[in-house]
Design an enzyme around this catalytic site. Structure first.
Site, PDB file in Angstrom:
ATOM      1  N   ARG A 266       0.757  -1.357   0.090  1.00  0.00           N
ATOM      2  CA  ARG A 266       0.089  -0.074  -0.013  1.00  0.00           C
ATOM      3  C   ARG A 266       0.858   1.304   0.051  1.00  0.00           C
ATOM      4  O   ARG A 266       0.723   2.085  -0.702  1.00  0.00           O
ATOM      5  CB  ARG A 266      -0.940   0.037   1.281  1.00  0.00           C
ATOM      6  CG  ARG A 266      -1.968  -1.194   1.277  1.00  0.00           C
ATOM      7  CD  ARG A 266      -2.806  -0.972   2.286  1.00  0.00           C
ATOM      8  NE  ARG A 266      -3.860  -2.171   2.468  1.00  0.00           N
ATOM      9  CZ  ARG A 266      -3.822  -3.076   3.144  1.00  0.00           C
ATOM     10  NH1 ARG A 266      -2.963  -3.005   4.164  1.00  0.00           N
ATOM     11  NH2 ARG A 266      -4.632  -4.224   3.338  1.00  0.00           N
TER      12      ARG A 266
ATOM     13  N   PHE B 251     -11.755  -3.707  -5.891  1.00  0.00           N
ATOM     14  CA  PHE B 251     -11.561  -4.825  -4.876  1.00  0.00           C
ATOM     15  C   PHE B 251     -10.883  -4.118  -3.478  1.00  0.00           C
ATOM     16  O   PHE B 251      -9.846  -4.343  -3.018  1.00  0.00           O
ATOM     17  CB  PHE B 251     -10.688  -6.111  -5.270  1.00  0.00           C
ATOM     18  CG  PHE B 251     -11.233  -6.514  -6.301  1.00  0.00           C
ATOM     19  CD1 PHE B 251     -12.206  -7.449  -6.617  1.00  0.00           C
ATOM     20  CD2 PHE B 251     -10.384  -6.104  -7.629  1.00  0.00           C
ATOM     21  CE1 PHE B 251     -12.488  -8.039  -7.945  1.00  0.00           C
ATOM     22  CE2 PHE B 251     -10.940  -6.451  -8.852  1.00  0.00           C
ATOM     23  CZ  PHE B 251     -11.787  -7.667  -8.897  1.00  0.00           C
TER      24      PHE B 251
ATOM     25  N   ASP C 176     -15.940  -1.918  -4.184  1.00  0.00           N
ATOM     26  CA  ASP C 176     -15.936  -3.161  -3.638  1.00  0.00           C
ATOM     27  C   ASP C 176     -17.365  -3.955  -3.841  1.00  0.00           C
ATOM     28  O   ASP C 176     -18.396  -3.017  -3.504  1.00  0.00           O
ATOM     29  CB  ASP C 176     -15.463  -3.305  -2.333  1.00  0.00           C
ATOM     30  CG  ASP C 176     -14.962  -4.809  -1.743  1.00  0.00           C
ATOM     31  OD1 ASP C 176     -13.911  -5.145  -1.675  1.00  0.00           O
ATOM     32  OD2 ASP C 176     -16.166  -5.672  -1.564  1.00  0.00           O
ATOM     33  N   SER C 177     -17.280  -5.215  -4.057  1.00  0.00           N
ATOM     34  CA  SER C 177     -18.878  -5.688  -4.135  1.00  0.00           C
ATOM     35  C   SER C 177     -19.472  -5.865  -2.781  1.00  0.00           C
ATOM     36  O   SER C 177     -20.686  -6.113  -2.676  1.00  0.00           O
ATOM     37  CB  SER C 177     -18.731  -6.975  -4.956  1.00  0.00           C
ATOM     38  OG  SER C 177     -18.288  -7.830  -4.229  1.00  0.00           O
TER      39      SER C 177
ATOM     40  N   ALA D 291     -16.696  -5.330  -9.681  1.00  0.00           N
ATOM     41  CA  ALA D 291     -15.434  -4.687 -10.207  1.00  0.00           C
ATOM     42  C   ALA D 291     -15.508  -4.879 -11.723  1.00  0.00           C
ATOM     43  O   ALA D 291     -15.306  -3.917 -12.411  1.00  0.00           O
ATOM     44  CB  ALA D 291     -14.271  -5.219  -9.525  1.00  0.00           C
TER      45      ALA D 291
ATOM     46  N   ASP E  36      -6.903  -5.512  -6.807  1.00  0.00           N
ATOM     47  CA  ASP E  36      -6.537  -6.721  -5.846  1.00  0.00           C
ATOM     48  C   ASP E  36      -7.611  -7.586  -5.556  1.00  0.00           C
ATOM     49  O   ASP E  36      -8.274  -7.618  -4.420  1.00  0.00           O
ATOM     50  CB  ASP E  36      -6.056  -5.785  -4.397  1.00  0.00           C
ATOM     51  CG  ASP E  36      -5.595  -6.863  -3.286  1.00  0.00           C
ATOM     52  OD1 ASP E  36      -5.199  -7.887  -3.649  1.00  0.00           O
ATOM     53  OD2 ASP E  36      -5.627  -6.209  -2.416  1.00  0.00           O
TER      54      ASP E  36
ATOM     55  N   CYS F 268      -3.548 -13.120  -5.320  1.00  0.00           N
ATOM     56  CA  CYS F 268      -3.292 -13.879  -3.935  1.00  0.00           C
ATOM     57  C   CYS F 268      -3.586 -15.201  -4.298  1.00  0.00           C
ATOM     58  O   CYS F 268      -3.860 -16.152  -3.299  1.00  0.00           O
ATOM     59  CB  CYS F 268      -4.093 -13.368  -2.819  1.00  0.00           C
ATOM     60  SG  CYS F 268      -5.743 -13.126  -2.943  1.00  0.00           S
TER      61      CYS F 268
HETATM   62  N1  SAH Z   1      -7.259  -4.192  -1.387  1.00  0.00           N
HETATM   63  C1  SAH Z   1      -8.057  -4.802  -0.288  1.00  0.00           C
HETATM   64  C2  SAH Z   1      -7.859  -6.350  -0.001  1.00  0.00           C
HETATM   65  C3  SAH Z   1      -8.895  -6.848  -1.275  1.00  0.00           C
HETATM   66  S1  SAH Z   1      -9.411  -8.516  -0.712  1.00  0.00           S
HETATM   67  C4  SAH Z   1      -7.172  -4.024   0.976  1.00  0.00           C
HETATM   68  O1  SAH Z   1      -6.072  -3.624   0.715  1.00  0.00           O
HETATM   69  O2  SAH Z   1      -7.460  -4.409   2.307  1.00  0.00           O
HETATM   70  C5  SAH Z   1     -10.727  -8.548  -2.097  1.00  0.00           C
HETATM   71  C6  SAH Z   1     -12.036  -7.703  -1.921  1.00  0.00           C
HETATM   72  O3  SAH Z   1     -12.549  -8.102  -3.094  1.00  0.00           O
HETATM   73  C7  SAH Z   1     -12.833  -8.319  -0.910  1.00  0.00           C
HETATM   74  O4  SAH Z   1     -13.316  -7.017  -0.310  1.00  0.00           O
HETATM   75  C8  SAH Z   1     -14.200  -8.938  -1.586  1.00  0.00           C
HETATM   76  O5  SAH Z   1     -15.608  -8.109  -1.022  1.00  0.00           O
HETATM   77  C9  SAH Z   1     -14.028  -8.204  -2.964  1.00  0.00           C
HETATM   78  N2  SAH Z   1     -14.709  -8.782  -4.154  1.00  0.00           N
HETATM   79  C10 SAH Z   1     -14.758  -9.937  -4.367  1.00  0.00           C
HETATM   80  N3  SAH Z   1     -15.563 -10.077  -5.664  1.00  0.00           N
HETATM   81  C11 SAH Z   1     -15.810  -8.803  -6.313  1.00  0.00           C
HETATM   82  C12 SAH Z   1     -16.381  -8.361  -7.424  1.00  0.00           C
HETATM   83  N4  SAH Z   1     -16.735  -9.470  -8.234  1.00  0.00           N
HETATM   84  N5  SAH Z   1     -16.209  -7.168  -7.486  1.00  0.00           N
HETATM   85  C13 SAH Z   1     -15.857  -6.202  -6.588  1.00  0.00           C
HETATM   86  N6  SAH Z   1     -15.156  -6.742  -5.273  1.00  0.00           N
HETATM   87  C14 SAH Z   1     -15.167  -8.013  -5.059  1.00  0.00           C
END
Ligand code: SAH
Length: 413
Positions: A230, A246, A269-270, A297, A317, A357
């Site tokens: 970050r 995300f 975020d979803s 997303a 992410d 990840c």
């Molecule tokens: N970047 C974040 C961590 C991301 S974890 C940080 O720094 O803390 C992945 C995230 O993707 C989760 O919060 C999950 O809710 C979200 N997610 C999963 N599928 C998704 C989609 N189709 N569209 C948007 N967000 C999504």
């Protein structure tokens, strides 16, 4: 207070830590374990001698009987033995688990992460010689993921060691459903010691403050592995218009605004809950140029493109796209699609911070995917930094699966 994770399914092992049986490998299957890889799959095993119960300590021996390593048996799992020591004289007793935990804690203390305000991963499974145990620290509160029967049956021992070594304010533990199924144990999510706060608590990361929900957050509550990424990403965000996809509770977005002095940030975020938490985090840090919205997303990428929007920096992410090597091809296709759309939205000279990840997707695969995206979009992609997880999530040199997090910072011309 010290609850057992489960009843008969997780019968407690005897605590001498000595082997109650031998797992004999098939011929020519010893090599990975000589190489200190800790996972013995069913397909490598010829037979089990003695009458060890699942969760008991066993010795792993080569086909001609040579001692290789000592671990814990679980017939219910594909991963039948998890190995913990390669020293024949070493029992897997309480003293052993204590030394392993202490060794893990020394590192986090050295990193300055064991403080009353920080979040840190204190134990990261195989990378700390504790296959199936993940321990996170959130400003004095401890959240544990028991990811193996080996650790689940030893939970009373592990819990009392954690309490003794850390004197935490509280301990909560969980056994997630998927893991429970794979390991043949009961799922759990319960407080185990002290008072687990019902309300989110606050942790600090590089001077920013974040709410962490210990009881109902994702994973153990916060994605600690991205801490250094970050900050690294923020270096490229000065005066830029940033899209954080995300975003969960806003880690990259807030860091871009605060450390990077980004001009404005749109974060998606979803999960509505994550977005609400992210908004609370923005307010907590007095950041007003970050907007959070709940959408899918993939759909957002499509509609932003249709509207002719442009960004100077995009963070991707996404969650794990595959848990297995088998799912890798489909996962890489999804990464390709996502990254291609992001690249198309970037202004020339824009920055792409792209993460994966999925442990099954190797760094080489991810690079190859990016190369495909550059070809497909006819844009020049320069990789500026190839990063991994923060050092409290080490990579075990003999267990490459622990090198799961890829975070590439790229310039797209
Ligand atoms: N970047 C974040 C961590 C991301 S974890 C940080 O720094 O803390 C992945 C995230 O993707 C989760 O919060 C999950 O809710 C979200 N997610 C999963 N599928 C998704 C989609 N189709 N569209 C948007 N967000 C999504």
């Amino acid at each position: 207070m010290h609850e057992l994770p489960s009843q008969s399914m997780n019968a407690a092992p005897d605590d001498s830590g000595m082997s109650t049986g031998r797992v004999v490998l098939r011929a020519r299957k010893a090599q990975p374990f000589v190489g200190r890889h800790p996972w013995v799959f069913r397909s490598a095993i010829d037979r089990i001698e003695g009458e060890p119960r699942d969760g008991d300590v066993v010795d792993l021996v080569a086909d001609r009987g040579r001692f290789l390593a000592r671990g814990v048996l679980n017939r219910a799992s594909l991963l039948q033995v998890r190995l913990y020591t390669w020293e024949e004289s070493q029992p897997l007793d309480t003293a052993f688990w204590r030394r392993r935990l202490e060794r893990a804690l020394v590192l986090r203390r050295q990193l300055g992460l064991l403080s009353p305000t920080t979040g840190a991963r204190l134990v990261y499974s195989e990378a700390d010689g504790l296959s199936g145990l993940v321990v996170d620290w959130f400003a004095g509160h401890v959240v544990v993921q028991l990811n193996s029967r080996a650790m689940a049956v030893r939970w009373p021992v592990i819990l009392s060691l954690l309490v003794e070594l850390l004197q935490p304010l509280s301990v909560t533990y969980r056994i997630d459903k998927t893991i429970a199924k794979e390991e043949g144990i009961e799922p759990q999510h319960a407080p185990a010691y002290g008072q687990t706060p019902a309300e989110p608590i606050v942790i600090e990361e590089h001077g920013l403050r974040y709410y962490v929900d210990l009881l109902s957050g994702q994973k153990t509550g916060f994605y600690l592995d991205q801490r250094e990424n970050r900050l690294a990403a923020a270096r490229y965000m000065h005066d830029r218009r940033v899209l954080d996809l995300f975003c969960y509770t806003g880690g990259f977005a807030l860091s871009a605004a605060h450390h990077g002095s980004a001009r404005e940030v749109l974060a998606i975020d979803s999960s509505k809950k994550a977005v609400a938490a992210a908004q609370a985090n923005a307010a907590l840090n007095g950041l007003s140029n970050v907007r959070f919205e709940a959408h899918d997303a993939f759909e957002v990428l499509g509609s932003l493109q249709a509207q002719g929007e442009r960004f100077d920096a995009i963070v991707l992410d996404p969650p794990k796209f595959t848990r297995t090597r088998k799912g890798v091809v489909a996962a890489l296709q999804a990464y390709h699609r996502l990254n291609r759309h992001a690249v198309e939205l970037l202004a020339p000279g824009g920055v792409l911070v792209t993460c994966s990840c999925s442990g099954g997707v190797l760094r080489e695969d991810f690079l190859e995917m990016l190369s495909g995206v550059a070809q497909k979009t006819a844009r020049d992609v320069q990789i500026l930094e190839q990063r991994g997880a923060a050092p409290d999530h080490p990579v075990g040199a003999t267990c490459r699966e622990t090198d799961y997090l890829k975070c590439f910072i790229c310039r797209v011309n």
